[in-house]
Design an enzyme around this catalytic site. Structure first.
Site, PDB file in Angstrom:
ATOM      1  N   ASP A  53      31.624  15.445  34.829  1.00  0.00           N
ATOM      2  CA  ASP A  53      31.302  15.006  36.191  1.00  0.00           C
ATOM      3  C   ASP A  53      32.165  15.727  37.213  1.00  0.00           C
ATOM      4  OD1 ASP A  53      33.378  13.632  34.956  1.00  0.00           O
ATOM      5  OD2 ASP A  53      33.257  11.947  36.318  1.00  0.00           O
ATOM      6  N   ASP A 108      39.156  18.250  37.938  1.00  0.00           N
ATOM      7  CA  ASP A 108      40.211  17.960  38.901  1.00  0.00           C
ATOM      8  C   ASP A 108      41.424  18.828  38.509  1.00  0.00           C
ATOM      9  OD1 ASP A 108      42.120  16.662  40.472  1.00  0.00           O
ATOM     10  OD2 ASP A 108      41.335  14.676  40.116  1.00  0.00           O
ATOM     11  N   ARG A 146      30.287   3.331  39.962  1.00  0.00           N
ATOM     12  CA  ARG A 146      29.642   4.384  39.166  1.00  0.00           C
ATOM     13  C   ARG A 146      28.135   4.407  39.429  1.00  0.00           C
ATOM     14  NH1 ARG A 146      33.238   6.411  35.075  1.00  0.00           N
ATOM     15  NH2 ARG A 146      34.731   4.863  34.354  1.00  0.00           N
ATOM     16  N   GLY A 165      32.310   9.313  32.903  1.00  0.00           N
ATOM     17  CA  GLY A 165      31.874   9.825  34.212  1.00  0.00           C
ATOM     18  C   GLY A 165      30.589  10.634  34.252  1.00  0.00           C
ATOM     19  N   LYS A 187      37.143  20.400  42.130  1.00  0.00           N
ATOM     20  CA  LYS A 187      38.210  20.296  43.135  1.00  0.00           C
ATOM     21  C   LYS A 187      39.234  21.374  42.828  1.00  0.00           C
ATOM     22  CE  LYS A 187      38.744  15.339  44.044  1.00  0.00           C
ATOM     23  NZ  LYS A 187      39.696  14.232  43.855  1.00  0.00           N
TER      24      LYS A 187
HETATM   25  C1  PRP Z   1      37.849  11.709  34.954  1.00  0.00           C
HETATM   26  C2  PRP Z   1      36.599  12.551  35.103  1.00  0.00           C
HETATM   27  C3  PRP Z   1      36.909  13.786  34.304  1.00  0.00           C
HETATM   28  C4  PRP Z   1      38.404  13.899  34.393  1.00  0.00           C
HETATM   29  C5  PRP Z   1      38.759  15.000  35.335  1.00  0.00           C
HETATM   30  O1  PRP Z   1      37.731  11.001  33.782  1.00  0.00           O
HETATM   31  O2  PRP Z   1      35.463  11.871  34.638  1.00  0.00           O
HETATM   32  O3  PRP Z   1      36.518  13.639  32.954  1.00  0.00           O
HETATM   33  O4  PRP Z   1      38.901  12.657  34.887  1.00  0.00           O
HETATM   34  O5  PRP Z   1      40.126  15.052  35.545  1.00  0.00           O
HETATM   35  P1  PRP Z   1      41.059  16.244  35.123  1.00  0.00           P
HETATM   36  O6  PRP Z   1      40.369  17.539  35.462  1.00  0.00           O
HETATM   37  O7  PRP Z   1      42.265  16.023  35.997  1.00  0.00           O
HETATM   38  O8  PRP Z   1      41.381  16.121  33.673  1.00  0.00           O
HETATM   39  P2  PRP Z   1      38.533   9.659  33.468  1.00  0.00           P
HETATM   40  O9  PRP Z   1      39.672   9.993  32.536  1.00  0.00           O
HETATM   41  O10 PRP Z   1      38.897   8.988  34.759  1.00  0.00           O
HETATM   42  O11 PRP Z   1      37.502   8.813  32.657  1.00  0.00           O
HETATM   43  P3  PRP Z   1      35.979   8.391  32.998  1.00  0.00           P
HETATM   44  O12 PRP Z   1      35.137   9.641  32.888  1.00  0.00           O
HETATM   45  O13 PRP Z   1      35.699   7.410  31.923  1.00  0.00           O
HETATM   46  O14 PRP Z   1      35.931   7.797  34.369  1.00  0.00           O
END
Ligand code: PRP
Length: 184
Positions: free
Chosen positions: A102, A105, A167, A46, A133
């Protein structure tokens, strides 16, 4: 699962992102003004666009490295297990590190990565996340710098995906599903 049709509503423009990165880069330069070399660590996948724009704004001697994680839900403890799919190439012991996310959450990913990297004893480590968030937070963690605080919307673009798509959008958009007009 059948695909739900959706459209994307622009939430944060490319111009707003660029302006915010310029401001954040100045703050980071101040924080790390005495660094010999700053190791900028991007969390794949991300953060790939954010880190590339951010490092180009940093007037510091930098090295770029990446780490990739994957998280899985754990039904028995209602927590998430974060696994390292790709580790850093370089050593960070005694070094200055900036971790680039990025989006924060639930916070599980950042919290896990911070713990792991702290165990390698960097001299100083800070974190930056483009989006935050706070309403979704499940673990007590906050990034040192935040680009934008957002409500609990399903966001895409500028590196962030929906089922691996979108993306490449140059802005942050909000997913709206056509069947209910809501974002989730
Ligand atoms: C997403 C995002 C963060 C993470 C945040 O990654 O890029 O790294 O989730 O979520 P959290 O705070 O609930 O842990 P994802 O695992 O979807 O992989 P990506 O970055 O490859 O899209």
């Amino acid at each position: 699962m059948p695909e739900r049709p959706y459209f994307i509503e622009q939430l944060i423009t490319a111009k707003e992102i660029a302006a915010r990165i310029e401001t954040l880069a100045k703050e980071i330069e101040t924080e790390f003004y005495n660094s010999e070399k700053l190791v900028v660590v991007g969390l794949l996948r991300g953060s790939f666009i954010f880190i590339s724009d951010l490092v180009r704004e940093l007037d510091l001697c930098t090295e770029v490295d990446f780490i990739e994680t994957s998280s899985y839900g754990n039904n028995t403890t209602s927590s998430r297990e974060v696994r390292i799919l790709k580790d850093l190439r370089g050593e960070i012991e005694g070094r200055d590190v900036l971790v680039v996310e990025d989006i924060v959450d639930t916070g599980y990913t950042l919290s896990h990565v911070i713990k792991l990297l702290e165990s390698r004893r960097p001299r100083k480590m800070r974190t930056i996340a483009l989006l935050d968030k706070p309403s979704r937070r499940a673990v007590k963690i906050n990034s040192d710098w935040i680009g934008f605080e957002i409500p609990d919307n399903f966001v895409v673009g500028y590196g962030i995906d929906f089922a691996q798509e979108n993306r490449n959008l140059p802005y942050i958009g909000k997913i709206r599903f056509a069947d209910n007009g809501e974002n989730n």
